[in-house]
Design a protein around this motif. Sequence first.
Motif, PDB file in Angstrom:
ATOM      1  N   THR A   1      92.351  43.993  29.791  1.00  0.00           N
ATOM      2  CA  THR A   1      91.059  44.982  30.344  1.00  0.00           C
ATOM      3  C   THR A   1      91.685  46.378  29.793  1.00  0.00           C
ATOM      4  O   THR A   1      91.543  47.285  30.812  1.00  0.00           O
ATOM      5  CB  THR A   1      90.964  44.829  31.766  1.00  0.00           C
ATOM      6  N   ASN A   2      92.147  46.671  28.706  1.00  0.00           N
ATOM      7  CA  ASN A   2      92.406  47.752  28.143  1.00  0.00           C
ATOM      8  C   ASN A   2      91.132  48.428  27.705  1.00  0.00           C
ATOM      9  O   ASN A   2      90.820  48.405  26.771  1.00  0.00           O
ATOM     10  CB  ASN A   2      93.475  47.888  27.290  1.00  0.00           C
ATOM     11  N   ILE A   3      90.455  49.238  28.557  1.00  0.00           N
ATOM     12  CA  ILE A   3      89.374  49.795  28.287  1.00  0.00           C
ATOM     13  C   ILE A   3      89.430  51.094  27.032  1.00  0.00           C
ATOM     14  O   ILE A   3      88.495  51.044  26.346  1.00  0.00           O
ATOM     15  CB  ILE A   3      88.695  50.964  29.631  1.00  0.00           C
ATOM     16  N   GLU A   4      90.441  51.613  26.998  1.00  0.00           N
ATOM     17  CA  GLU A   4      90.795  52.689  25.930  1.00  0.00           C
ATOM     18  C   GLU A   4      90.687  51.899  24.622  1.00  0.00           C
ATOM     19  O   GLU A   4      90.106  52.455  23.570  1.00  0.00           O
ATOM     20  CB  GLU A   4      91.932  53.598  26.311  1.00  0.00           C
ATOM     21  N   ALA A   5      91.278  50.945  24.549  1.00  0.00           N
ATOM     22  CA  ALA A   5      91.422  50.310  23.232  1.00  0.00           C
ATOM     23  C   ALA A   5      90.061  49.570  22.969  1.00  0.00           C
ATOM     24  O   ALA A   5      89.701  49.653  21.723  1.00  0.00           O
ATOM     25  CB  ALA A   5      92.409  48.932  23.491  1.00  0.00           C
ATOM     26  N   GLN A   6      89.293  49.149  23.876  1.00  0.00           N
ATOM     27  CA  GLN A   6      87.864  48.508  23.835  1.00  0.00           C
ATOM     28  C   GLN A   6      86.890  49.712  23.303  1.00  0.00           C
ATOM     29  O   GLN A   6      86.082  49.557  22.447  1.00  0.00           O
ATOM     30  CB  GLN A   6      87.461  47.971  25.053  1.00  0.00           C
ATOM     31  N   LYS A   7      87.181  50.846  23.968  1.00  0.00           N
ATOM     32  CA  LYS A   7      86.163  52.096  23.635  1.00  0.00           C
ATOM     33  C   LYS A   7      86.534  52.312  21.940  1.00  0.00           C
ATOM     34  O   LYS A   7      85.535  52.428  21.117  1.00  0.00           O
ATOM     35  CB  LYS A   7      86.587  53.178  24.298  1.00  0.00           C
ATOM     36  N   ARG A   8      87.764  52.392  21.653  1.00  0.00           N
ATOM     37  CA  ARG A   8      88.141  52.776  20.307  1.00  0.00           C
ATOM     38  C   ARG A   8      87.597  51.557  19.066  1.00  0.00           C
ATOM     39  O   ARG A   8      87.018  52.012  18.014  1.00  0.00           O
ATOM     40  CB  ARG A   8      89.689  52.842  19.973  1.00  0.00           C
ATOM     41  N   ARG A   9      87.454  50.437  19.636  1.00  0.00           N
ATOM     42  CA  ARG A   9      87.159  49.307  18.541  1.00  0.00           C
ATOM     43  C   ARG A   9      85.695  49.183  18.803  1.00  0.00           C
ATOM     44  O   ARG A   9      85.143  48.755  17.686  1.00  0.00           O
ATOM     45  CB  ARG A   9      87.546  48.133  19.217  1.00  0.00           C
TER      46      ARG A   9
END
Length: 89
Positions: A6-14
């Motif tokens: 649940t790494n929100i920052e990585a999901q935002k970038r992707r």
Amino acid sequence: MSAPRTNIEAQKRRHVAPLVGMLAVVVFAVGLILWWLTDESAEAPGPTDDATAVEPTAAAPGTPDPTTTVDPAPSDPAVGQQQPPGGSN
């Protein structure tokens, strides 16, 4: 159950590139629709155009003019009289 990562920052970038692409497609589609509507309205006949009037066309050779009337000859016995069935007088 919860998501394993649940790494929100990585999901935002992707997800930024696909979201921008979808937004670009929507903006392009709306632009096309607006262009199409303005193009159609520019070509449409206005209230001052006589779009319902029918232009008279030239009649084929040998056909009578439909705007003129032909009166029957006064010597015609059928004018003003009804013939009895079965033949003439």
